[in-house]
Scaffold this active site. Structure first.
Site, PDB file in Angstrom:
ATOM      1  N   ARG A  14      -9.806   2.235 -18.915  1.00  0.00           N
ATOM      2  CA  ARG A  14      -8.698   2.968 -18.332  1.00  0.00           C
ATOM      3  C   ARG A  14      -7.723   2.056 -17.586  1.00  0.00           C
ATOM      4  NH1 ARG A  14      -9.462   8.529 -18.231  1.00  0.00           N
ATOM      5  NH2 ARG A  14      -8.480   8.749 -16.191  1.00  0.00           N
ATOM      6  N   ASP A 140      -3.930   6.700  -4.186  1.00  0.00           N
ATOM      7  CA  ASP A 140      -3.520   7.888  -4.934  1.00  0.00           C
ATOM      8  C   ASP A 140      -2.399   8.541  -4.146  1.00  0.00           C
ATOM      9  OD1 ASP A 140      -3.515  10.743  -5.927  1.00  0.00           O
ATOM     10  OD2 ASP A 140      -5.240  10.019  -7.076  1.00  0.00           O
ATOM     11  N   TYR A 153     -12.219  13.950  -2.149  1.00  0.00           N
ATOM     12  CA  TYR A 153     -11.561  12.829  -2.823  1.00  0.00           C
ATOM     13  C   TYR A 153     -10.293  12.432  -2.076  1.00  0.00           C
ATOM     14  CZ  TYR A 153      -8.615  10.388  -6.194  1.00  0.00           C
ATOM     15  OH  TYR A 153      -7.778   9.478  -6.801  1.00  0.00           O
TER      16      TYR A 153
END
Length: 245
Positions: A14, A140, A153
């Site tokens: 990935r 993120d 998360y």
């Protein structure tokens, strides 16, 4: 990057795979970390060494095992004689609905996304300082703007974002520490995001399209190789989605 050594976690697949190829193409030697993707890691290393012999090696490690982190650094030094950069890319990502969060999810999500980057960076710090190197953490966009259904998360990535800025202070002036925060780049392998959900997310970006792993890899390369006066920062690579979430 020619002659420099980079340790990249979660590097066999990935986004990690794209980061490896981008930095290797720039001339770096690469330590490819993996946990379970043995076949993919070995194939990647063989591919890289076919183009430039002795430029890549892979190492298995469970990032939740603190002792394994020191060994990962030591094996990198043993192989290449130096460590110039660390990319904390490895991550776990899955939903944790409030009311059903347990300690196993806590240990996994916090461990992989926050605890491991801290202790791996700590283990690598002496070598990075002597090389006047750099660290890039993959965070993120939901570290700052949480995603419904993923509180644990998001908290872990928020911690990693805070850690990035804290380590930039702790490791200055010898080492720069920055982060890249992806938006819609690669969808998870599970079925959490169906086609309708994906379309809505992409439609919410300013550029009206998903990004690619290469977009993240190029941002990482910039921070490692062409951003000598940048530290303690995060670059959102998200097509503008976080600008109006």
């Amino acid at each position: 990057m020619i002659g420099k050594t980079v340790l990249i976690t979660g590097a066999a697949k990935r986004v990690g795979l794209s980061i490896v190829r981008e930095l290797h193409a720039a001339g770096a030697n690469i330590m490819v970390h993996y946990r379970t993707a043995t076949e993919a890691a070995e194939a990647l290393v063989a591919e890289l060494n076919a183009g430039r012999p002795g430029s890549a090696v892979c190492q298995q490690a469970d990032l939740l095992d603190i002792e394994a982190l020191s060994m990962l650094v030591e094996n990198t030094i043993a192989q290449f004689g130096r460590l110039d950069a660390l990319v904390n890319n490895a991550s776990t990502f899955y939903a944790t609905r409030l009311g059903k969060i347990d300690l196993a999810a806590w240990d996994d999500l916090i461990g992989t996304n926050l605890k491991a980057p801290l202790f791996l960076t700590q283990a690598a710090a002496p070598h990075l300082k002597s090389a006047h190197g750099a660290v890039v953490n993959i965070t993120d966009i939901h570290a700052e703007r949480p995603l419904a259904g993923y509180p644990l998360y998001c908290a872990a990535k928020a911690g990693l974002l805070g850690l990035t800025r804290a380590l930039a202070i702790e490791m200055a002036p010898e080492v720069r520490v920055n982060a890249v925060a992806p938006g819609p780049i690669l969808w998870p392998d599970d079925s959490e995001f169906d086609e309708n959900a994906r379309d809505k997310i992409v439609a919410h970006t300013l550029l009206k399209r998903a990004g690619s792993p290469q977009d993240i890899a190029r941002a990482v390369r910039f921070l490692l190789d062409d951003a000598s006066y940048v530290t303690g920062q995060v670059i959102n690579v998200d097509g503008g989605r976080s600008a109006h979430l």
